[in-house]
Design a protein around this motif. Structure first.
Motif, PDB file in Angstrom:
ATOM      1  N   ALA A  42       0.863  -1.207  -0.029  1.00  0.00           N
ATOM      2  CA  ALA A  42      -0.034  -0.032   0.147  1.00  0.00           C
ATOM      3  C   ALA A  42       0.839   1.461  -0.074  1.00  0.00           C
ATOM      4  N   LEU A  43       2.053   1.229   0.644  1.00  0.00           N
ATOM      5  CA  LEU A  43       2.823   2.473   0.758  1.00  0.00           C
ATOM      6  C   LEU A  43       3.564   2.704  -0.700  1.00  0.00           C
ATOM      7  N   ARG A  44       3.846   1.420  -1.185  1.00  0.00           N
ATOM      8  CA  ARG A  44       4.538   1.515  -2.677  1.00  0.00           C
ATOM      9  C   ARG A  44       3.383   2.154  -3.628  1.00  0.00           C
ATOM     10  N   ASP A  45       2.225   1.648  -3.279  1.00  0.00           N
ATOM     11  CA  ASP A  45       1.055   2.278  -4.292  1.00  0.00           C
ATOM     12  C   ASP A  45       0.794   3.715  -4.150  1.00  0.00           C
ATOM     13  N   CYS A  46       0.818   4.086  -2.796  1.00  0.00           N
ATOM     14  CA  CYS A  46       0.605   5.518  -2.798  1.00  0.00           C
ATOM     15  C   CYS A  46       1.728   6.537  -3.241  1.00  0.00           C
ATOM     16  N   LEU A  47       2.864   6.039  -2.949  1.00  0.00           N
ATOM     17  CA  LEU A  47       4.026   6.842  -3.468  1.00  0.00           C
ATOM     18  C   LEU A  47       4.232   6.787  -5.084  1.00  0.00           C
ATOM     19  N   LYS A  48       3.575   5.854  -5.680  1.00  0.00           N
ATOM     20  CA  LYS A  48       3.533   5.801  -7.225  1.00  0.00           C
ATOM     21  C   LYS A  48       2.162   6.339  -7.775  1.00  0.00           C
TER      22      LYS A  48
END
Length: 109
Positions: free
Chosen positions: A27-33
């Protein structure tokens, strides 16, 4: 950000992550992208005391650095940025004594 909950909480509060944030690494990766919920023309993420983040859990630390690296690469690889958005940049701040080791850890991620 001594543990994963600390990392997620810090990012959630500081970046005002959306309520649908899943409180996990993906989820963190998705938000940062995405970053679509932020009204900004540039994104500069500064991480203080990066040499101490998740220092007691090397596996989680590698995941964290990989997510930051992947996110920066994602933004940099876009062939053309939308006019109202620019790439994400990350600055890791650490003590001078920790610089070489932190640089090596980030490079391996």
């Amino acid at each position: 950000m001594k543990d994963t909950d600390g990392v997620f909480t810090q990012f959630y509060e500081t970046l005002r992550l959306p309520d649908y944030f899943g409180w996990n690494w993906n989820a963190l990766r998705d938000c940062l992208k995405d970053l679509g919920w932020l009204e900004a023309t540039r994104y500069l993420l500064t991480v203080d005391n990066a040499d101490f983040i998740l220092s007691e859990n090397p596996e989680e630390r590698d995941i964290f650095f990989r997510i930051l690296s992947d996110s920066v690469k994602y933004w940099a690889a876009k062939p053309q940025y939308p006019r109202d958005k620019a790439p994400l940049h990350v600055v890791l701040l650490c003590s001078p004594d920790s610089y070489t080791e932190l640089k090596n850890q980030v490079s391996r991620a």
